[in-house]
Design a protein around this motif. Structure first.
Motif, PDB file in Angstrom:
ATOM      1  N   LEU A  28      -0.426  -9.731   7.591  1.00  0.00           N
ATOM      2  CA  LEU A  28      -1.239  -8.688   8.213  1.00  0.00           C
ATOM      3  C   LEU A  28      -0.420  -7.488   8.679  1.00  0.00           C
ATOM      4  N   CYS A  29       0.894  -7.620   8.734  1.00  0.00           N
ATOM      5  CA  CYS A  29       1.735  -6.461   9.036  1.00  0.00           C
ATOM      6  C   CYS A  29       2.144  -5.739   7.764  1.00  0.00           C
ATOM      7  N   VAL A  30       2.573  -6.495   6.758  1.00  0.00           N
ATOM      8  CA  VAL A  30       3.127  -5.883   5.550  1.00  0.00           C
ATOM      9  C   VAL A  30       2.047  -5.321   4.623  1.00  0.00           C
ATOM     10  N   MET A  31       0.988  -6.084   4.382  1.00  0.00           N
ATOM     11  CA  MET A  31       0.020  -5.664   3.373  1.00  0.00           C
ATOM     12  C   MET A  31      -0.798  -4.424   3.781  1.00  0.00           C
ATOM     13  N   PRO A  32      -1.304  -4.320   5.020  1.00  0.00           N
ATOM     14  CA  PRO A  32      -2.000  -3.081   5.395  1.00  0.00           C
ATOM     15  C   PRO A  32      -1.103  -1.844   5.352  1.00  0.00           C
ATOM     16  N   THR A  33       0.158  -1.983   5.780  1.00  0.00           N
ATOM     17  CA  THR A  33       1.067  -0.838   5.718  1.00  0.00           C
ATOM     18  C   THR A  33       1.416  -0.519   4.270  1.00  0.00           C
ATOM     19  N   ALA A  34       1.428  -1.542   3.409  1.00  0.00           N
ATOM     20  CA  ALA A  34       1.645  -1.305   1.977  1.00  0.00           C
ATOM     21  C   ALA A  34       0.486  -0.494   1.399  1.00  0.00           C
ATOM     22  N   ILE A  35      -0.724  -0.818   1.821  1.00  0.00           N
ATOM     23  CA  ILE A  35      -1.891  -0.046   1.375  1.00  0.00           C
ATOM     24  C   ILE A  35      -1.742   1.415   1.789  1.00  0.00           C
ATOM     25  N   MET A  36      -1.346   1.647   3.038  1.00  0.00           N
ATOM     26  CA  MET A  36      -1.155   3.016   3.527  1.00  0.00           C
ATOM     27  C   MET A  36      -0.135   3.755   2.671  1.00  0.00           C
ATOM     28  N   GLN A  37       0.976   3.101   2.378  1.00  0.00           N
ATOM     29  CA  GLN A  37       2.032   3.716   1.589  1.00  0.00           C
ATOM     30  C   GLN A  37       1.581   3.994   0.157  1.00  0.00           C
ATOM     31  N   LEU A  38       0.954   3.011  -0.462  1.00  0.00           N
ATOM     32  CA  LEU A  38       0.560   3.161  -1.859  1.00  0.00           C
ATOM     33  C   LEU A  38      -0.550   4.182  -2.041  1.00  0.00           C
ATOM     34  N   ARG A  39      -1.489   4.234  -1.116  1.00  0.00           N
ATOM     35  CA  ARG A  39      -2.561   5.225  -1.210  1.00  0.00           C
ATOM     36  C   ARG A  39      -2.004   6.646  -1.088  1.00  0.00           C
ATOM     37  N   LYS A  40      -0.931   6.782  -0.341  1.00  0.00           N
ATOM     38  CA  LYS A  40      -0.293   8.085  -0.196  1.00  0.00           C
ATOM     39  C   LYS A  40       0.456   8.482  -1.466  1.00  0.00           C
ATOM     40  N   ARG A  41       0.998   7.490  -2.169  1.00  0.00           N
ATOM     41  CA  ARG A  41       1.896   7.758  -3.287  1.00  0.00           C
ATOM     42  C   ARG A  41       1.233   7.638  -4.657  1.00  0.00           C
ATOM     43  N   ILE A  42       0.028   7.086  -4.718  1.00  0.00           N
ATOM     44  CA  ILE A  42      -0.711   6.985  -5.982  1.00  0.00           C
ATOM     45  C   ILE A  42      -1.697   8.139  -6.061  1.00  0.00           C
ATOM     46  N   ASN A  43      -1.671   8.857  -7.155  1.00  0.00           N
ATOM     47  CA  ASN A  43      -2.495  10.063  -7.283  1.00  0.00           C
ATOM     48  C   ASN A  43      -3.895   9.794  -7.827  1.00  0.00           C
ATOM     49  N   LYS A  44      -4.047   8.792  -8.670  1.00  0.00           N
ATOM     50  CA  LYS A  44      -5.336   8.537  -9.303  1.00  0.00           C
ATOM     51  C   LYS A  44      -6.257   7.752  -8.360  1.00  0.00           C
ATOM     52  N   PRO A  45      -7.434   8.325  -8.028  1.00  0.00           N
ATOM     53  CA  PRO A  45      -8.367   7.666  -7.099  1.00  0.00           C
ATOM     54  C   PRO A  45      -8.781   6.258  -7.535  1.00  0.00           C
ATOM     55  N   VAL A  46      -9.013   6.067  -8.841  1.00  0.00           N
ATOM     56  CA  VAL A  46      -9.451   4.757  -9.331  1.00  0.00           C
ATOM     57  C   VAL A  46      -8.355   3.712  -9.096  1.00  0.00           C
ATOM     58  N   VAL A  47      -7.119   4.093  -9.379  1.00  0.00           N
ATOM     59  CA  VAL A  47      -5.998   3.176  -9.175  1.00  0.00           C
ATOM     60  C   VAL A  47      -5.837   2.863  -7.689  1.00  0.00           C
ATOM     61  N   LYS A  48      -6.005   3.879  -6.842  1.00  0.00           N
ATOM     62  CA  LYS A  48      -5.935   3.672  -5.390  1.00  0.00           C
ATOM     63  C   LYS A  48      -6.937   2.619  -4.948  1.00  0.00           C
ATOM     64  N   THR A  49      -8.169   2.757  -5.445  1.00  0.00           N
ATOM     65  CA  THR A  49      -9.241   1.833  -5.066  1.00  0.00           C
ATOM     66  C   THR A  49      -8.938   0.417  -5.536  1.00  0.00           C
ATOM     67  N   ILE A  50      -8.494   0.285  -6.780  1.00  0.00           N
ATOM     68  CA  ILE A  50      -8.183  -1.041  -7.339  1.00  0.00           C
ATOM     69  C   ILE A  50      -7.068  -1.711  -6.543  1.00  0.00           C
ATOM     70  N   VAL A  51      -6.004  -0.960  -6.268  1.00  0.00           N
ATOM     71  CA  VAL A  51      -4.869  -1.499  -5.513  1.00  0.00           C
ATOM     72  C   VAL A  51      -5.307  -1.924  -4.117  1.00  0.00           C
ATOM     73  N   THR A  52      -6.117  -1.083  -3.470  1.00  0.00           N
ATOM     74  CA  THR A  52      -6.600  -1.386  -2.121  1.00  0.00           C
ATOM     75  C   THR A  52      -7.431  -2.665  -2.102  1.00  0.00           C
ATOM     76  N   VAL A  53      -8.324  -2.809  -3.082  1.00  0.00           N
ATOM     77  CA  VAL A  53      -9.196  -3.986  -3.147  1.00  0.00           C
ATOM     78  C   VAL A  53      -8.377  -5.251  -3.394  1.00  0.00           C
ATOM     79  N   ILE A  54      -7.442  -5.189  -4.335  1.00  0.00           N
ATOM     80  CA  ILE A  54      -6.629  -6.365  -4.665  1.00  0.00           C
ATOM     81  C   ILE A  54      -5.804  -6.821  -3.464  1.00  0.00           C
ATOM     82  N   ILE A  55      -5.136  -5.866  -2.811  1.00  0.00           N
ATOM     83  CA  ILE A  55      -4.304  -6.216  -1.654  1.00  0.00           C
ATOM     84  C   ILE A  55      -5.164  -6.738  -0.505  1.00  0.00           C
ATOM     85  N   SER A  56      -6.331  -6.123  -0.310  1.00  0.00           N
ATOM     86  CA  SER A  56      -7.227  -6.558   0.768  1.00  0.00           C
ATOM     87  C   SER A  56      -7.720  -7.979   0.532  1.00  0.00           C
TER      88      SER A  56
END
Length: 217
Positions: free
Chosen positions: A145-173
């Motif tokens: 719960l410390c690493v994965m939410p902060t990973a989402i924050m980092q990846l959403r900032k660094r991934i440009n494609k909205p669809v990829v952002k959503t997929i990554v967020t859902v998988i990690i969540s």
């Protein structure tokens, strides 16, 4: 400081107080020797009832234990990213500030783990390889719960494609939810251990978020 940042800081402080009060309650309320080798456990009636309900599922313990390597991989990945930036930019102050804060955040998470290994609140409801192990707060819950939410924050900032952002967020969540529920029903922790892990990690993540927001200004 704008209203959003003030709200973040207030939530962070509230979560810290909630965790401290919960921890104090676990050491004082309904303290009974219901653990292995007569070890004392707070909220004994609640914890025993929940443990009796779920039982012990060692396969689930093993699965969540091995999957605990996933957040470690994320930690190493972001650590490598920071190292690459440091080498390329040849200055620590030129490394992205949120990466530097993330590094400090990881150190704090490790410090919390060590702290509760030294100052044991209670032990697991089962023996691991014949030994008592510290159980509060759930270290796997804390890590995930410390690493994965902060990973989402980092990846959403660094991934440009909205669809990829959503997929990554859902998988990690989904992974995070599975890990917490898996740890909860595996029977290797008391219910109060999981709650403590959730409160502590939520406070830590909000602290990380609050600091990064403040430093943006």
């Amino acid at each position: 400081m704008n209203k959003y940042k003030k709200t973040n800081l207030c939530i962070t402080l509230t979560l810290l107080i909630a965790f401290l009060l919960w921890t104090l309650a676990v050491t004082k309320i309904d303290l009974q020797a219901i653990g292995p080798q007569k070890s004392l456990v707070g909220f004994a009636a609640l914890n025993k009832a929940f443990h009796d309900l779920t039982g012990v599922h060692m396969w689930l313990y093993d699965v969540t234990d091995w999957l605990g390597l996933v957040p470690v991989i994320f930690v190493l990945g972001f650590g490598l990213l920071g190292l690459v930036q440091l080498v390329k930019r040849r200055s620590l102050i030129k490394v992205d500030s949120d990466i530097l804060i993330l590094g400090v955040f990881y150190i704090l998470v490790m410090a919390c783990y060590i702290l509760f290994e030294v100052f044991v609140i209670n032990y697991r409801p089962i023996l691991i390889e014949g030994k008592l192990e510290a159980s509060y707060p759930s270290s796997t819950t804390l890590l995930v719960l410390c690493v994965m939410p902060t990973a989402i924050m980092q990846l959403r900032k660094r991934i440009n494609k909205p669809v990829v952002k959503t997929i990554v967020t859902v998988i990690i969540s989904l992974f995070t939810i599975f890990m917490v529920i898996g740890r909860l029903v595996s029977g290797v922790h008391w219910l109060t251990d999981i709650v403590g892990g959730i409160l502590l990690s939520t406070f830590m993540v909000m602290l990380y978020n609050s600091v990064t927001e403040v430093l943006k200004s």
